[in-house]
Every structure is written in structure tokens, then in C-alpha cells.
Write a protein that holds these residues in place. Structure first.
Motif, PDB file in Angstrom:
ATOM      1  N   LYS A 125       0.812  -1.221   0.000  1.00 18.23           N
ATOM      2  CA  LYS A 125       0.000   0.000   0.000  1.00 18.23           C
ATOM      3  C   LYS A 125       0.843   1.268   0.000  1.00 18.23           C
ATOM      4  N   LYS A 126       2.086   1.168   0.435  1.00 21.67           N
ATOM      5  CA  LYS A 126       2.989   2.318   0.359  1.00 21.67           C
ATOM      6  C   LYS A 126       3.364   2.654  -1.083  1.00 21.67           C
ATOM      7  N   GLN A 127       3.187   1.667  -1.963  1.00 23.58           N
ATOM      8  CA  GLN A 127       3.608   1.842  -3.355  1.00 23.58           C
ATOM      9  C   GLN A 127       2.626   2.659  -4.185  1.00 23.58           C
ATOM     10  N   GLY A 151      -1.060   5.248  -4.784  1.00 23.38           N
ATOM     11  CA  GLY A 151      -2.068   6.203  -4.368  1.00 23.38           C
ATOM     12  C   GLY A 151      -3.350   5.853  -5.097  1.00 23.38           C
ATOM     13  N   TYR A 197       1.340   8.602   5.599  1.00 24.76           N
ATOM     14  CA  TYR A 197       2.445   8.091   4.789  1.00 24.76           C
ATOM     15  C   TYR A 197       3.809   8.609   5.242  1.00 24.76           C
ATOM     16  N   ASP A 198       3.865   9.162   6.455  1.00 27.77           N
ATOM     17  CA  ASP A 198       5.142   9.616   7.037  1.00 27.77           C
ATOM     18  C   ASP A 198       5.888  10.595   6.130  1.00 27.77           C
ATOM     19  N   VAL A 199       5.153  11.511   5.513  1.00 28.64           N
ATOM     20  CA  VAL A 199       5.801  12.532   4.684  1.00 28.64           C
ATOM     21  C   VAL A 199       6.404  13.592   5.603  1.00 28.64           C
ATOM     22  N   ARG A 215       6.188  17.990   2.812  1.00 32.23           N
ATOM     23  CA  ARG A 215       4.741  18.073   2.607  1.00 32.23           C
ATOM     24  C   ARG A 215       4.285  19.483   2.268  1.00 32.23           C
ATOM     25  N   HIS A 237       2.187  11.696  -1.006  1.00 31.84           N
ATOM     26  CA  HIS A 237       3.393  10.921  -0.678  1.00 31.84           C
ATOM     27  C   HIS A 237       4.166  10.496  -1.923  1.00 31.84           C
ATOM     28  N   PRO A 281       3.474   8.661  -4.720  1.00 34.98           N
ATOM     29  CA  PRO A 281       3.505   7.215  -4.941  1.00 34.98           C
ATOM     30  C   PRO A 281       3.995   6.854  -6.341  1.00 34.98           C
TER      31      PRO A 281
END
Length: 241
Positions: free
Chosen positions: A74-76, A78, A103-105, A110, A150, A152
Motif C-alpha cells: 500500500k505504500k507503493q 495512491g 504516509y510519514d511525509v 509536505r 506521498h 507514490p
């Protein structure tokens, strides 16, 4: 890259919404996913994004199996759903920061991304207003911005142009092309076949849970020995089923 291998999904143990589906969406292309209502498009997208589980088969996104490694998979990507009615009580900026937190941006990155996206979609003035005060098109734009916050590698877009004004629609199509040209992946579901014909590098046509065709528009014309538009070929293919 998105890869589906022998993916099947049934409802009530009887109706096969998706039947033994094989599909590869490569990096560097805009891939159109087309089909009539009830064809299995939404079910397929839900399985790719991990919302629904396949009965059998595997789905990987940039090498990460959505069932075995859901967080990494799922991190890959959007994902823009077909309805933008999300988190209506939040302000636009609050929603974007929420998505960035998910997503730890980093804070520095950001702000730069939010400013850049707001400029491209003409949302700089409205970003501090509650989402429930937005028009449908503005809600669509804030959802798209949240999805891209993020950066993606894989974009999964379900009817993303619905409700957008002509300028924002053009901007999104331009961004899709830029993303694909950078070697990344755009998976694009739409009912607007004229747009798919002009924008997509390859298309897949699904009906009754099965892929009837996958390839370039030129491949389709050669297969049918016809110079008809994608819309006409699509209608002939799906109506013959």
C-alpha cells in the motif's frame, strides 16, 4: 508495476465477479481499464488496493504481494476512488496533512508538495475551507491531492475526471503523462472512451469478469481489421459477449 495472476472473486459463492484474471500493468505506461457497468472493474480495483480479498490468485504491486505484505504494497500506490465524499468535516489543509501523516511525509517535503499541488489545481484559496463546503469538483481535486501527497510510484485512478472542470481535467491528464514518462505506473479506469483512446498507452476491456482484450488501440484495430474508434470497437466487443 501491477501484476495479477489467476485472480478470482465470487460473491455468495456463486456469481463470479472476476474470473481467473491475468493482467500486467508496466511502469512507464498509462493503462486504461475499461468495461460496462457490472463488468468487474470495481471489484478488480478493490482487490488491487486491498479493500477486498481474492478467492484465489495473487496480486503484487512493485513486487509486494497485497495479501502477504499489505503495508509495503500500500505504500507503493495512491488510490483515487470513484466517490470523493471523504472526511467532509475536515478542512482541505487538515485532510492533506492527515494523508501526509499516514504516509510519514516529512514536514518540509509536505508543505512544498501541498503548495505545488494547490497551485496546479487552483486550490490555494480554498484549501483552508471545510471540505463539506466544496463543490463536487473541488472535493475530487482535494482527494487527488491527498493521494499524491506521498509521491507514490503507482497511481490507481477510478473515474478521476468525474466532476473536474476542463482546466483541472487537462492538468490531471498532463500529470498522468508526466508520471508515466518518468517510468512510473498509471492504472486508469474510465467510462470516457474518447479520453482513453487519446491518453492510454494500452487498454484492457473486461466484461463479465473476464478480460476480452488487452493491448494498444492499434492492436485492437488490427485484430478487428477496422479503423473504427475505440468507442465503436468497445461496443462491438462487449455487445457480442
Amino acid at each position: 508495476m501491477i501484476e495479477l495472476t489467476n485472480v478470482t472473486k465470487s460473491y455468495n459463492g456463486k456469481v463470479k465477479a472476476v474470473d481467473n484474471l491475468d493482467l500486467i500493468v508496466r511502469g512507464g505506461e498509462i493503462f486504461g481499464f475499461l468495461g460496462p457497468n457490472g463488468a468487474g472493474k470495481t471489484t478488480t480495483i478493490k482487490m488491487i488496493t486491498g479493500i477486498a480479498k481474492p478467492d484465489k490468485g495473487s496480486i503484487t504491486i512493485n513486487g509486494h504481494d497485497i495479501s502477504q505484505s499489505p503495508i509495503e504494497a500500500k505504500k507503493q500506490f495512491g488510490y483515487v476512488p470513484d466517490s470523493p465524499d471523504l472526511f467532509l468535516r475536515l478542512k482541505g489543509l487538515e485532510y492533506l496533512n492527515f494523508m501526509a501523516d499516514m504516509y510519514d511525509v516529512p514536514k518540509e517535503a509536505r508543505k512544498e508538495r501541498i503548495d505545488a499541488l494547490a497551485r496546479r489545481f487552483d486550490m490555494s484559496q480554498a484549501i483552508s475551507d471545510p471540505i463539506q463546503s466544496y463543490s463536487h469538483g473541488m472535493r475530487q481535486k482535494i482527494v487527488i491531492m491527498g493521494v499524491l501527497i506521498h509521491d507514490p510510484a503507482v497511481w490507481i485512478l477510478d473515474e478521476p475526471l468525474t466532476g473536474l472542470d476542463p482546466k483541472s481535467s487537462y492538468t490531471l491528464k498532463e500529470m498522468m503523462r508526466e508520471h508515466a514518462d518518468a517510468g512510473k505506473t498509471v492504472f486508469f479506469s474510465t467510462h470516457v472512451l474518447e479520453v482513453a483512446e487519446k491518453l492510454c498507452d494500452r487498454v484492457a476491456i473486461i466484461n463479465k469478469g473476464e478480460v476480452l482484450f488487452c493491448g494498444t488501440f492499434k492492436d485492437m484495430q488490427e485484430r478487428f481489421q477496422s479503423d473504427l474508434s475505440l468507442e465503436r470497437l468497445f461496443l462491438e466487443l462487449t455487445e457480442n459477449e
